[in-house]
Structures are given as structure tokens and as C-alpha cells.
Enzyme design. Structure first.
Site, PDB file in Angstrom:
ATOM      1  NE  ARG A 125      -3.999  -2.067   2.065  1.00  0.00           N
ATOM      2  CZ  ARG A 125      -3.911  -3.057   2.957  1.00  0.00           C
ATOM      3  NH1 ARG A 125      -3.016  -3.000   3.923  1.00  0.00           N
ATOM      4  NH2 ARG A 125      -4.723  -4.083   2.890  1.00  0.00           N
ATOM      5  CE  LYS A 147      -1.946  12.994 -15.029  1.00  0.00           C
ATOM      6  NZ  LYS A 147      -2.358  13.442 -16.381  1.00  0.00           N
ATOM      7  CD  GLU A 189       5.298  14.976 -23.287  1.00  0.00           C
ATOM      8  OE1 GLU A 189       4.576  15.978 -23.179  1.00  0.00           O
ATOM      9  OE2 GLU A 189       4.857  13.803 -23.226  1.00  0.00           O
ATOM     10  CE  LYS A 231       3.925  16.776 -14.950  1.00  0.00           C
ATOM     11  NZ  LYS A 231       4.087  15.506 -15.601  1.00  0.00           N
ATOM     12  CD  GLU A 241      -5.504  15.278 -16.143  1.00  0.00           C
ATOM     13  OE1 GLU A 241      -4.305  14.976 -16.027  1.00  0.00           O
ATOM     14  OE2 GLU A 241      -6.195  14.924 -17.096  1.00  0.00           O
ATOM     15  NE  ARG A 245      -0.723  16.050 -13.552  1.00  0.00           N
ATOM     16  CZ  ARG A 245       0.027  15.343 -12.751  1.00  0.00           C
ATOM     17  NH1 ARG A 245      -0.220  15.328 -11.456  1.00  0.00           N
ATOM     18  NH2 ARG A 245       1.045  14.638 -13.221  1.00  0.00           N
ATOM     19  CG  ASN A 249      -2.984  14.864 -20.864  1.00  0.00           C
ATOM     20  OD1 ASN A 249      -2.237  13.992 -21.270  1.00  0.00           O
ATOM     21  ND2 ASN A 249      -3.490  14.873 -19.656  1.00  0.00           N
ATOM     22  CG  HIS A 252      -0.539  14.051 -24.167  1.00  0.00           C
ATOM     23  ND1 HIS A 252       0.087  15.225 -24.456  1.00  0.00           N
ATOM     24  CD2 HIS A 252       0.344  13.338 -23.414  1.00  0.00           C
ATOM     25  CE1 HIS A 252       1.294  15.244 -23.896  1.00  0.00           C
ATOM     26  NE2 HIS A 252       1.475  14.107 -23.265  1.00  0.00           N
ATOM     27  CG  HIS A 256      -2.386   9.092 -24.998  1.00  0.00           C
ATOM     28  ND1 HIS A 256      -2.979   9.474 -23.824  1.00  0.00           N
ATOM     29  CD2 HIS A 256      -1.057   9.249 -24.806  1.00  0.00           C
ATOM     30  CE1 HIS A 256      -2.043   9.853 -22.956  1.00  0.00           C
ATOM     31  NE2 HIS A 256      -0.876   9.736 -23.537  1.00  0.00           N
ATOM     32  CG  HIS A 269       4.616   9.519 -24.840  1.00  0.00           C
ATOM     33  ND1 HIS A 269       3.250   9.343 -24.838  1.00  0.00           N
ATOM     34  CD2 HIS A 269       4.837  10.645 -24.084  1.00  0.00           C
ATOM     35  CE1 HIS A 269       2.678  10.294 -24.121  1.00  0.00           C
ATOM     36  NE2 HIS A 269       3.620  11.095 -23.655  1.00  0.00           N
TER      37      HIS A 269
HETATM   38  P1  NAD Z   1      11.508   5.215 -22.510  1.00  0.00           P
HETATM   39  O1  NAD Z   1      11.366   5.137 -21.063  1.00  0.00           O
HETATM   40  O2  NAD Z   1      11.071   4.061 -23.334  1.00  0.00           O
HETATM   41  O3  NAD Z   1      13.033   5.546 -22.849  1.00  0.00           O
HETATM   42  C1  NAD Z   1      13.397   5.686 -24.198  1.00  0.00           C
HETATM   43  C2  NAD Z   1      14.566   4.762 -24.578  1.00  0.00           C
HETATM   44  O4  NAD Z   1      15.782   5.386 -24.174  1.00  0.00           O
HETATM   45  C3  NAD Z   1      14.547   3.402 -23.963  1.00  0.00           C
HETATM   46  O5  NAD Z   1      14.971   2.455 -24.913  1.00  0.00           O
HETATM   47  C4  NAD Z   1      15.568   3.510 -22.837  1.00  0.00           C
HETATM   48  O6  NAD Z   1      16.144   2.271 -22.492  1.00  0.00           O
HETATM   49  C5  NAD Z   1      16.575   4.448 -23.437  1.00  0.00           C
HETATM   50  N1  NAD Z   1      17.338   5.246 -22.505  1.00  0.00           N
HETATM   51  C6  NAD Z   1      16.890   5.838 -21.374  1.00  0.00           C
HETATM   52  N2  NAD Z   1      17.845   6.627 -20.868  1.00  0.00           N
HETATM   53  C7  NAD Z   1      18.915   6.515 -21.656  1.00  0.00           C
HETATM   54  C8  NAD Z   1      20.197   7.101 -21.657  1.00  0.00           C
HETATM   55  N3  NAD Z   1      20.540   8.030 -20.769  1.00  0.00           N
HETATM   56  N4  NAD Z   1      21.076   6.745 -22.631  1.00  0.00           N
HETATM   57  C9  NAD Z   1      20.702   5.854 -23.588  1.00  0.00           C
HETATM   58  N5  NAD Z   1      19.496   5.287 -23.674  1.00  0.00           N
HETATM   59  C10 NAD Z   1      18.605   5.625 -22.707  1.00  0.00           C
HETATM   60  O7  NAD Z   1      10.724   6.491 -23.100  1.00  0.00           O
HETATM   61  P2  NAD Z   1      10.512   7.969 -22.547  1.00  0.00           P
HETATM   62  O8  NAD Z   1      10.333   8.804 -23.755  1.00  0.00           O
HETATM   63  O9  NAD Z   1      11.537   8.353 -21.557  1.00  0.00           O
HETATM   64  O10 NAD Z   1       9.129   7.877 -21.757  1.00  0.00           O
HETATM   65  C11 NAD Z   1       7.917   7.615 -22.422  1.00  0.00           C
HETATM   66  C12 NAD Z   1       6.910   7.155 -21.402  1.00  0.00           C
HETATM   67  O11 NAD Z   1       6.655   8.190 -20.463  1.00  0.00           O
HETATM   68  C13 NAD Z   1       5.568   6.790 -22.004  1.00  0.00           C
HETATM   69  O12 NAD Z   1       5.151   5.560 -21.513  1.00  0.00           O
HETATM   70  C14 NAD Z   1       4.635   7.881 -21.521  1.00  0.00           C
HETATM   71  O13 NAD Z   1       3.325   7.456 -21.370  1.00  0.00           O
HETATM   72  C15 NAD Z   1       5.264   8.254 -20.214  1.00  0.00           C
HETATM   73  N6  NAD Z   1       4.934   9.608 -19.756  1.00  0.00           N
HETATM   74  C16 NAD Z   1       4.467   9.748 -18.481  1.00  0.00           C
HETATM   75  C17 NAD Z   1       4.184  11.010 -17.996  1.00  0.00           C
HETATM   76  C18 NAD Z   1       3.757  11.179 -16.566  1.00  0.00           C
HETATM   77  O14 NAD Z   1       3.352  12.276 -16.196  1.00  0.00           O
HETATM   78  N7  NAD Z   1       3.871  10.161 -15.748  1.00  0.00           N
HETATM   79  C19 NAD Z   1       4.381  12.133 -18.803  1.00  0.00           C
HETATM   80  C20 NAD Z   1       4.858  11.956 -20.092  1.00  0.00           C
HETATM   81  C21 NAD Z   1       5.137  10.679 -20.563  1.00  0.00           C
HETATM   82  N1  GLY Z   2       2.086  14.506 -18.538  1.00  0.00           N
HETATM   83  C1  GLY Z   2       0.801  14.932 -18.140  1.00  0.00           C
HETATM   84  C2  GLY Z   2       0.657  15.110 -16.673  1.00  0.00           C
HETATM   85  O1  GLY Z   2       1.581  14.902 -15.908  1.00  0.00           O
HETATM   86  O2  GLY Z   2      -0.377  15.481 -16.225  1.00  0.00           O
END
Ligand code: NAD
Ligand code: GLY
Length: 370
Positions: A125, A147, A189, A231, A241, A245, A249, A252, A256, A269
Site C-alpha cells: 500500500r 502520475k 514535451e 509543471k 487533474e 492539470r 495533455n 495527447h 495516445h 510517445h
Molecule cells: P523510454 O522510457 O522508453 O526511454 C526511451 C529509450 O531510451 C529506452 O529504450 C531507454 O532504455 C533508453 N534510454 C533511457 N535513458 C537513456 C540514456 N541516458 N542513454 C541511452 N538510452 C537511454 O521512453 P521515454 O520517452 O523516456 O518515456 C515515455 C513514457 O513516459 C511513455 O510511456 C509515456 O506514457 C510516459 N509519460 C508519463 C508522464 C507522466 O506524467 N507520468 C508524462 C509523459 C510521458
Molecule cells: N504529462 C501529463 C501530466 O503529468 O499530467
């Protein structure tokens, strides 16, 4: 850049108050980790790619805080942001009898950060977790604000929780190993913060896009700091949200749909969001909220960032079906973050015919992300 150039942004939400540390070489700097809980166990959650680069330095840096630091490595990529991967984290925690003080460290991009956060929110939890984002996208967006989620085949990030980290450590040096395509994905982003909140920042990004793509550390430091400030301000006002918030998006709803419709991982993404922002801006123009010149300006910046501006071709019904499972939809009505005017955003619905007209105008027969 050394740790004297450390920049700190504070996130203050009902769910937790914490620092985002931004600087180069933070991973190896003992000061980075000061004040985090000292516990018997800690678990680094990462993937093989990132672990090979930064797993050992992180494990060494946090060793003084914990008696035992173990690691669990999940398969790399958006296609693995699933229950099965999440369960591997729980298997690891339970097999080691990790107690509820165990600290999880998310070492990687947004995929690892979102899954580790969800594991931390739900294991016993709730256990503390620290975000150590190593992609530009994760440093400017996903590691901040709490998130956490995994994907479902029917919809992106559909299973998750709001759960704030104890700290976010953005070591800009880790961006040096990021492939150019991933750096571009992060720019999407960053760009979004302009039209939704700060057009002066948009002007700055236009002027520095080449420096950012070249990995200039000073430019990256400013981009990460300003993005995190915006942010943090938005999330500080509306952690869960209930309104504001949603502006984060921008792009998005279309993005998405592209990600889910093309199969997770086919488009990054950030690529889907880049293209989605062009479509959302075009929809804003169709509704008379922004001039056509703004759409052209945004399209030029998205292109200059190395991101696609043409959506893949999908049947109309498929687009609508995918967008209806978006979390912003209400009573089956799709809602979009629209720009009105540049620098301000609001959540609105639009007639399906108009949305489809925009999609048709901005689609290319062959998906052009890769
Ligand atoms: P990712 O986590 O897949 O990383 C991209 C690639 O880069 C991967 O292959 C990873 O292994 C590689 N990598 C990471 N760091 C590295 C480094 N320093 N050197 C070399 N390679 C490296 O993708 P991302 O773009 O970081 O994240 C996308 C995800 O984030 C999506 O799932 C999206 O939904 C999520 N997201 C979440 C929020 C939130 O608020 N929680 C906001 C935006 C996006
Ligand atoms: N990336 C959208 C949020 O954090 O709300």
C-alpha cells in the site's frame, strides 16, 4: 557543469513536497542523496540498456544509505509497460522480503519511471520512491507530478495511481548517451509548455532548438528547469487533474490514439505527442481560437525538432474509438486540449466531422515516425 550549478525546483502538492534537482554529474555527487530515507533495503528498477550505463554509479552512490541495494531489470520499451513487467517488480520485492520502508529507485526513462511509481504506490500500500530520469522526456515531464501507470491493450496509461516521489534527480550528463531520436521525443514535451502556458519560453525554444538537439548542456539545463517550473506550478494547483492539470495533455488525445492504434512502441510517445500538438493546434484554428499562422509556426518547430507532423492513416472509426477511451473523455464525448490564444489552453469538445477533417488534412499514407 558541476554541482555548483545545481538548480532546484520544488514541487508542492497535497500528496507530497519534494525537490527536483537539475545538474550535470549529480549521480556521483553524495550531496544529491542527502536527506533521503536510510533503510535496510533499496531496489533499483531499470532496464538492461540504462542499467549498463548508470546502474553501477547509482548503486555505489546510494550504498551509504542502505544495507542492501538490489536491482530488478525490466525489458526495455513501451511495449513492456504492462502488468507482466510490473509483476516482476513485485516478485523481486516479495522474494527478498522487502519491508514497507524499502526505497525504490526508478533509473530510466518514462516507461521505467511510470512503472516503478505504480509499483511503489501499491507494494504494501505504498513505499517511498525516487525518480532518477535518464531521458529528456522523463526529466522535463514524466518524473514530475506523480502520475504512474501501465498501458492496457485498449488504452494508454489506463491503469495507474497518483503517487509522488520523494525526490527527482535529473542528471543532465546522462542525456549524453541518449540516441538523437529519443532526444527529439523529449523536445515534444518541452515545446508543449509554450502554447499552454508560456509563449516567451516558446520563443526561447525556437531560438535554441539546434543547441538542444546538439546536446548543449547550458541549453538543456534551462529547458529542463523551465519545463519543471511550469509543471510544478500546474501540478501544485491541481495534483489529481480535476481541471487545470489537463492542459499538460496538449497533443495527447491525438497522440495516445496514434500510439495505441499503431501498436505501443511503433511511434515513440514524444513523436506521437509532437504530431498530436500539430493536430490539436489545427483543430484550435478550425474553431477560430488561434490564427493559421500559429499552426504553421508550431509545425515548423516540431519539424525542426526532428519530429513527425503527419499522422498515420487509420480508418475514421478507429480514430474515434481510440480517442473515446482517453482519460479526458466524459460520457463518451472526446475532449481536446485546445489553444486559446497561444500561451493559454482549455479543455473542449469538437464535432467529429471537424476532428476528422483535421486528421485527414494532416495524415500521410505511410506512418513517418521512424
Ligand atoms: P523510454 O522510457 O522508453 O526511454 C526511451 C529509450 O531510451 C529506452 O529504450 C531507454 O532504455 C533508453 N534510454 C533511457 N535513458 C537513456 C540514456 N541516458 N542513454 C541511452 N538510452 C537511454 O521512453 P521515454 O520517452 O523516456 O518515456 C515515455 C513514457 O513516459 C511513455 O510511456 C509515456 O506514457 C510516459 N509519460 C508519463 C508522464 C507522466 O506524467 N507520468 C508524462 C509523459 C510521458
Ligand atoms: N504529462 C501529463 C501530466 O503529468 O499530467
Amino acid at each position: 557543469m558541476t554541482s555548483e550549478h545545481l538548480r532546484t525546483v520544488v514541487v508542492d502538492t497535497p500528496g507530497g513536497r519534494y525537490d527536483i534537482q537539475i545538474g550535470s554529474g549529480l549521480l556521483q555527487n553524495p550531496g544529491t542523496w542527502a536527506g533521503l530515507p536510510r533503510t535496510t533495503q533499496a531496489v533499483i528498477v531499470s532496464n538492461p540498456t540504462v542499467n549498463a550505463l548508470y546502474g553501477d554509479p547509482l548503486a555505489a552512490a546510494i550504498a551509504p544509505l542502505h544495507r542492501e541495494v538490489s536491482r530488478v531489470l525490466l525489458a526495455d520499451g513501451e511495449a513492456h509497460k504492462t502488468w507482466d513487467s510490473l509483476n516482476l517488480v513485485f516478485d523481486h520485492l516479495l522474494a527478498r522480503a522487502c519491508d514497507r520502508k524499502t526505497v525504490l529507485y526508478a533509473l530510466g526513462g518514462g516507461v521505467i519511471g511510470d512503472m516503478t511509481g505504480f509499483a511503489a504506490a501499491t507494494y504494501m500500500r505504498g513505499v517511498p520512491f525516487v525518480q532518477v530520469p535518464t531521458t529528456l522526456l522523463a526529466q522535463v515531464d514524466s518524473s514530475v507530478g506523480g502520475k504512474t501507470a501501465i498501458n492496457h491493450p485498449l488504452g494508454k496509461n489506463m491503469i495507474g495511481a497518483f503517487y509522488q516521489p520523494a525526490r527527482v534527480v535529473c542528471d543532465l550528463a546522462t542525456l549524453g548517451s541518449l540516441p538523437p531520436r529519443e532526444l527529439s521525443a523529449g523536445l515534444a514535451e518541452i515545446i508543449k509548455y509554450g502554447p499552454i502556458h508560456d509563449m516567451a519560453f516558446f520563443d526561447w525554444i525556437e531560438a535554441h532548438v539546434e543547441a538542444l538537439r546538439a546536446g548543449d548542456v547550458q541549453a538543456l539545463a534551462h529547458a529542463v528547469q523551465r519545463s519543471c517550473e511550469i509543471k510544478a506550478a500546474v501540478v501544485g494547483e491541481d495534483e489529481r487533474e480535476s481541471g487545470l492539470r489537463a492542459i499538460l495533455n496538449f497533443g495527447h488525445t491525438f497522440g495516445h490514439a496514434i500510439e495505441a492504434g499503431q501498436g505501443y512502441g511503433a511511434w515513440l510517445h514524444g513523436e506521437a505527442v509532437g504530431c498530436g500538438m500539430v493536430l490539436a493546434a489545427a483543430l484550435s484554428a478550425e474553431l477560430g481560437l488561434v490564427p493559421a499562422a500559429f499552426v504553421e509556426r508550431l509545425t515548423r518547430l516540431v519539424q525542426a525538432s526532428g519530429l513527425p507532423t503527419q499522422a498515420p492513416v487509420m480508418p475514421d472509426e478507429r480514430w474515434l474509438e481510440l480517442m473515446r477511451v482517453d482519460k479526458k473523455a466524459e460520457a463518451g464525448a472526446i475532449r481536446f486540449v485546445l489553444i486559446d490564444p497561444p500561451g493559454r489552453a482549455s479543455l473542449r469538445s469538437a464535432p467529429d466531422e471537424l476532428v476528422l477533417r483535421v486528421i485527414h488534412r494532416h495524415s500521410a499514407p505511410v506512418a513517418s515516425a521512424a
